[in-house]
Design an enzyme around this catalytic site. Sequence first.
Site, PDB file in Angstrom:
ATOM      1  N   LYS A  12      37.080  30.215  38.248  1.00 49.26           N
ATOM      2  CA  LYS A  12      37.851  29.689  39.388  1.00 49.26           C
ATOM      3  C   LYS A  12      37.117  28.516  40.032  1.00 49.26           C
ATOM      4  O   LYS A  12      36.601  27.658  39.327  1.00 49.26           O
ATOM      5  CB  LYS A  12      38.167  30.813  40.375  1.00 49.26           C
ATOM      6  CG  LYS A  12      38.819  32.005  39.657  1.00 49.26           C
ATOM      7  CD  LYS A  12      39.380  33.059  40.566  1.00 49.26           C
ATOM      8  CE  LYS A  12      39.991  34.177  39.714  1.00 49.26           C
ATOM      9  NZ  LYS A  12      40.628  35.208  40.507  1.00 49.26           N
ATOM     10  N   HIS A  97      48.198  31.101  35.513  1.00 49.07           N
ATOM     11  CA  HIS A  97      47.426  32.084  36.276  1.00 49.07           C
ATOM     12  C   HIS A  97      48.161  32.368  37.582  1.00 49.07           C
ATOM     13  O   HIS A  97      48.764  31.459  38.162  1.00 49.07           O
ATOM     14  CB  HIS A  97      46.015  31.557  36.559  1.00 49.07           C
ATOM     15  CG  HIS A  97      45.139  32.597  37.183  1.00 49.07           C
ATOM     16  ND1 HIS A  97      45.163  32.871  38.528  1.00 49.07           N
ATOM     17  CD2 HIS A  97      44.239  33.451  36.635  1.00 49.07           C
ATOM     18  CE1 HIS A  97      44.310  33.850  38.776  1.00 49.07           C
ATOM     19  NE2 HIS A  97      43.740  34.226  37.649  1.00 49.07           N
ATOM     20  N   GLU A  99      47.260  32.641  40.521  1.00 42.10           N
ATOM     21  CA  GLU A  99      46.907  31.776  41.662  1.00 42.10           C
ATOM     22  C   GLU A  99      47.632  30.438  41.560  1.00 42.10           C
ATOM     23  O   GLU A  99      47.979  29.832  42.571  1.00 42.10           O
ATOM     24  CB  GLU A  99      45.379  31.620  41.734  1.00 42.10           C
ATOM     25  CG  GLU A  99      44.739  32.882  42.305  1.00 42.10           C
ATOM     26  CD  GLU A  99      43.327  33.172  41.834  1.00 42.10           C
ATOM     27  OE1 GLU A  99      42.664  32.260  41.327  1.00 42.10           O
ATOM     28  OE2 GLU A  99      42.900  34.337  41.972  1.00 42.10           O
ATOM     29  N   GLU A 167      48.033  40.225  33.984  1.00 44.69           N
ATOM     30  CA  GLU A 167      47.247  40.319  35.213  1.00 44.69           C
ATOM     31  C   GLU A 167      48.165  40.677  36.378  1.00 44.69           C
ATOM     32  O   GLU A 167      48.802  39.791  36.960  1.00 44.69           O
ATOM     33  CB  GLU A 167      46.563  38.977  35.508  1.00 44.69           C
ATOM     34  CG  GLU A 167      45.529  38.581  34.495  1.00 44.69           C
ATOM     35  CD  GLU A 167      44.480  37.662  35.114  1.00 44.69           C
ATOM     36  OE1 GLU A 167      43.302  37.996  35.039  1.00 44.69           O
ATOM     37  OE2 GLU A 167      44.856  36.639  35.711  1.00 44.69           O
ATOM     38  N   GLY A 173      41.222  40.181  42.292  1.00 49.14           N
ATOM     39  CA  GLY A 173      40.320  39.918  43.399  1.00 49.14           C
ATOM     40  C   GLY A 173      40.423  40.939  44.516  1.00 49.14           C
ATOM     41  O   GLY A 173      39.903  40.734  45.608  1.00 49.14           O
TER      42      GLY A 173
HETATM   43  P1  PGA Z   1      39.213  39.209  39.284  1.00 48.39           P
HETATM   44  O1  PGA Z   1      40.079  37.927  38.771  1.00 48.39           O
HETATM   45  O2  PGA Z   1      38.507  39.742  38.083  1.00 48.39           O
HETATM   46  O3  PGA Z   1      38.259  38.631  40.309  1.00 48.39           O
HETATM   47  O4  PGA Z   1      40.195  40.165  39.854  1.00 48.39           O
HETATM   48  C1  PGA Z   1      40.755  37.964  37.546  1.00 48.39           C
HETATM   49  C2  PGA Z   1      41.525  36.687  37.361  1.00 48.39           C
HETATM   50  O5  PGA Z   1      42.036  36.142  38.337  1.00 48.39           O
HETATM   51  O6  PGA Z   1      41.657  36.173  36.219  1.00 48.39           O
END
Ligand code: PGA
Length: 248
Positions: A12, A97, A99, A167, A173
Amino acid sequence: MSRPLIYAANWKMHLGPAAARGFIERFQALTRPEEGRRLWFFPPAVSIAAVCEALDGRADAAVGAQNVHWEAKGAFTGELSLPLVTEVGARIALVGHSERRHLYGETDEQVGRKVGAVLKAGLTPLVCVGETLAERDAGRTEQVVVRQVDAFAERVRDWEPVVIAYEPVWAIGTGKTATPDDAAQVHQLIRFQLGRHGVDRRVPILYGGSVNQGNVLALLAREELDGVLVGGASLDPDGWAELVGLRG
Ligand code: PGA
């Protein structure tokens, strides 16, 4: 080992070139290539070249971009094209992703265009899908994931390079991981949907969302999972070397 596993580190907006180089040097000192294990790194774009250099051609490792534009060039301030990231060493691109989808409004249509562009450029797309908590609570997980898969599947002619990551947004997160059963169930659903698109090969499907040293073995014990996509637990070289070295 029964099947090859991919361990993907999504850094990230962490680890600039100097820190990224230091990470890889330490990681290199701690690990050796292992049969059936692939290591993928997604540093911030400014650190891609440093990571490639520090990996020094390591055969089990590859480096990717966290996001790319579908156009090869043009007036797109702040964006990165596939030729640009390829020039500095990226061989994979993360697409869709959560995000990107939820913080920057990336649509299914844009994800589809990006997947098409990544394949055309000869790179591997790691395409992310997953439902939000509200969608899960409303019983819409299947509908959302199927819609996300359909949106890019129609752009794919050759599935050989394609890798998918499931995911669940509520697990990213947050410290909340899907149970191995939850994850395996959605992986099966994705695989079933790929079959409806006529895909007759085993497309690797990774799980991501709060994966760490404490839960990775239980997740990977499910044969539906072909690896993991990890954010927070991939930011420290010692921790990451430990995680990729754990074996059931
Ligand atoms: P995380 O993130 O392992 O911090 O939950 C995974 C991702 O966003 O790919």
